[in-house]
Design a protein around this motif. Structure first.
Motif, mmCIF file in Angstrom:
data_model
loop_
_atom_site.group_PDB
_atom_site.id
_atom_site.type_symbol
_atom_site.label_atom_id
_atom_site.label_comp_id
_atom_site.label_asym_id
_atom_site.label_seq_id
_atom_site.Cartn_x
_atom_site.Cartn_y
_atom_site.Cartn_z
ATOM 1 N N ASP A 135 -6.646 7.024 31.963
ATOM 2 C CA ASP A 135 -6.881 7.514 30.537
ATOM 3 C C ASP A 135 -6.823 6.217 29.382
ATOM 4 O O ASP A 135 -6.158 5.707 29.737
ATOM 5 N N GLY A 136 -7.643 6.401 28.799
ATOM 6 C CA GLY A 136 -7.570 5.384 27.218
ATOM 7 C C GLY A 136 -6.652 6.304 26.275
ATOM 8 O O GLY A 136 -6.738 7.393 26.216
ATOM 9 N N ILE A 137 -6.083 5.418 25.352
ATOM 10 C CA ILE A 137 -5.524 5.815 24.287
ATOM 11 C C ILE A 137 -6.323 5.339 23.066
ATOM 12 O O ILE A 137 -6.565 4.248 22.699
ATOM 13 N N ALA A 138 -6.640 6.222 22.287
ATOM 14 C CA ALA A 138 -7.674 6.171 21.375
ATOM 15 C C ALA A 138 -6.674 5.940 19.922
ATOM 16 O O ALA A 138 -5.798 6.872 19.674
ATOM 17 N N VAL A 139 -6.756 4.914 18.989
ATOM 18 C CA VAL A 139 -6.315 4.620 17.754
ATOM 19 C C VAL A 139 -7.126 5.385 16.825
ATOM 20 O O VAL A 139 -8.201 5.438 16.529
ATOM 21 N N ILE A 140 -6.431 6.367 16.169
ATOM 22 C CA ILE A 140 -7.412 7.394 15.327
ATOM 23 C C ILE A 140 -6.902 7.261 13.740
ATOM 24 O O ILE A 140 -5.600 7.061 13.447
ATOM 25 N N TYR B 271 -12.018 -2.150 27.294
ATOM 26 C CA TYR B 271 -10.863 -1.570 26.313
ATOM 27 C C TYR B 271 -9.702 -1.555 26.983
ATOM 28 O O TYR B 271 -9.439 -0.956 28.136
ATOM 29 N N LYS B 272 -8.651 -2.191 26.367
ATOM 30 C CA LYS B 272 -7.618 -2.754 27.006
ATOM 31 C C LYS B 272 -6.353 -1.586 26.889
ATOM 32 O O LYS B 272 -5.442 -1.544 27.363
ATOM 33 N N VAL B 273 -6.585 -0.603 25.910
ATOM 34 C CA VAL B 273 -5.396 0.521 25.600
ATOM 35 C C VAL B 273 -5.604 1.537 26.363
ATOM 36 O O VAL B 273 -6.324 2.679 26.169
ATOM 37 N N LEU C 268 -11.049 4.396 15.940
ATOM 38 C CA LEU C 268 -11.236 3.081 15.635
ATOM 39 C C LEU C 268 -11.346 2.109 17.013
ATOM 40 O O LEU C 268 -11.118 2.335 18.112
ATOM 41 N N LYS C 269 -12.261 1.001 16.835
ATOM 42 C CA LYS C 269 -12.583 -0.022 17.689
ATOM 43 C C LYS C 269 -11.158 -0.711 17.818
ATOM 44 O O LYS C 269 -10.715 -1.028 16.775
ATOM 45 N N VAL C 270 -10.802 -1.129 18.950
ATOM 46 C CA VAL C 270 -9.636 -2.147 19.005
ATOM 47 C C VAL C 270 -10.064 -3.516 19.633
ATOM 48 O O VAL C 270 -10.756 -3.541 20.631
ATOM 49 N N ASP C 271 -9.750 -4.516 18.617
ATOM 50 C CA ASP C 271 -10.341 -5.797 18.974
ATOM 51 C C ASP C 271 -11.894 -5.713 19.238
ATOM 52 O O ASP C 271 -12.371 -6.362 20.230
ATOM 53 N N GLY C 272 -12.686 -5.096 18.548
ATOM 54 C CA GLY C 272 -14.048 -5.182 18.633
ATOM 55 C C GLY C 272 -14.788 -4.132 19.684
ATOM 56 O O GLY C 272 -15.716 -4.248 20.016
ATOM 57 N N VAL C 273 -13.733 -3.470 20.380
ATOM 58 C CA VAL C 273 -14.304 -2.671 21.634
ATOM 59 C C VAL C 273 -14.180 -1.160 21.251
ATOM 60 O O VAL C 273 -12.868 -0.548 20.958
ATOM 61 N N GLU C 274 -14.949 -0.389 21.646
ATOM 62 C CA GLU C 274 -14.751 0.898 21.440
ATOM 63 C C GLU C 274 -14.323 1.795 22.462
ATOM 64 O O GLU C 274 -14.210 1.150 23.803
ATOM 65 N N ALA C 275 -13.638 2.922 21.932
ATOM 66 C CA ALA C 275 -12.767 3.330 22.947
ATOM 67 C C ALA C 275 -13.725 4.650 23.703
ATOM 68 O O ALA C 275 -13.683 5.763 23.248
ATOM 69 N N THR C 276 -14.136 4.208 24.980
ATOM 70 C CA THR C 276 -15.239 4.883 25.477
ATOM 71 C C THR C 276 -14.844 4.963 26.994
ATOM 72 O O THR C 276 -13.883 4.058 27.415
ATOM 73 N N VAL C 277 -15.052 5.889 27.650
ATOM 74 C CA VAL C 277 -14.788 5.968 29.363
ATOM 75 C C VAL C 277 -15.305 4.715 29.956
ATOM 76 O O VAL C 277 -14.713 4.196 30.697
#
Length: 288
Positions: free
Chosen positions: A252-257, A122-124, A105-114
């Motif tokens: 590393d980012g944490i992706a909400v899936i 991306y804050k997560v 999922l995007k979090v707060d409108g931002v995609e989980a990308t490097v």
């Protein structure tokens, strides 16, 4: 072909669980309905520790307050399998471990990308660390030197993580022996690739990687039962007071899936936090 199959599944599920494909925060369209299945990592997991802190799933005393109704998984791979097999599930994994089996999922409108992790949009995100006790062998120190070299950090980037800069070239040491690492199941996949690269240059070295979770890896480093611990969270003051040294090897980012059949594309940090605290328990509450 996969795209057409996914669309077909979405259409089939419309009569029971999902109806139309709209974003939860767009204000248009409908989304999934029914109870949410919260899937979390086990206590002591570095991914869980970082996730609950970043998403505010903590009380005023900074205790983890993940809902007691959550399904608990003990590794990244099991988390992925669980969410991939349950249309109502939501969970989280290391960005570098993400696959097409689930949807990030995007979090707060931002995609989980490097790129978005690197830019700070991306804050997560959290650190990947190696942890050393008071007595570190020459061989373990040389492996760390390789990890932090240009060659090692190039591997980190190739595996989908944020590398460290200002690195130097590595020269094979010619050392022999065995290195034992223990800890984070999120750090382990990139560490396995790094170990293969190191052994290619130092063929007389054996490297054993034990996936025991961040907390257990840190404890092993304190006890001296492993050469290097692996942690996917920052260490506490109490842990650092045990004489440990920490080296950040990557970010590393944490992706909400969610399941690929889930029509939601974007959730806010606040809503995610409420879901994992058990304050929001149905998809209807998310999409209303």
């Amino acid at each position: 072909m996969k795209k057409f199959l996914a669309l077909g599944l979405c259409a089939m599920m419309a009569v029971t669980t999902f109806v139309s494909c709209g974003s939860s925060d767009s204000g248009s369209g409908e989304g999934p309905t029914g109870d949410i299945t919260v899937v979390s990592r086990e206590e002591g997991s570095g991914t869980r520790g970082a996730f609950v802190e970043l998403m505010g799933v903590m009380d005023e005393e900074e205790n983890d307050i993940t809902t007691q109704n959550a399904e608990v998984t003990n590794s990244t791979s099991v988390m992925m399998q669980t969410v991939a097999g349950n249309d109502a599930a939501i969970g989280y994994v290391s960005l570098g471990s993400l696959s097409d089996d689930v949807k990030a999922l995007k979090v707060d409108g931002v995609e989980a990308t490097v790129d978005n992790v690197k830019s700070g949009d991306y804050k997560v995100a959290r650190p990947f660390n190696i942890v050393k006790g008071k007595n570190v062998s020459e061989l373990a120190q040389d492996f760390e030197k390789y990890i932090m070299s240009e060659e090692g950090q190039a591997t980190v980037a190739e595996e989908g993580y944020i590398r460290e800069d200002n690195t130097e070239e590595y020269t094979a040491s010619g050392l022999s022996g065995k290195i034992t690492l223990a800890g984070s199941t999120s750090v382990a996949p990139v560490m396995e690739v790094l170990a293969e690269g190191y052994k290619a240059l130092n063929p007389d070295v054996e490297i054993e990687i034990q996936q025991t979770g961040s907390g257990a890896g840190i404890e092993s480093a304190i006890a001296g039962t492993c050469d290097l611990g692996m942690s996917s969270r920052a260490l506490t003051e109490d842990e650092l007071a045990q004489g440990l040294t920490v080296t950040e090897i990557a970010t590393d980012g944490i992706a909400v899936i969610v399941n690929n059949n889930n029509t939601i594309e974007d959730l806010t940090t606040d809503i995610i936090g409420q879901i994992f605290k058990g304050e929001i328990t149905t998809w209807d509450e998310v999409t209303k």
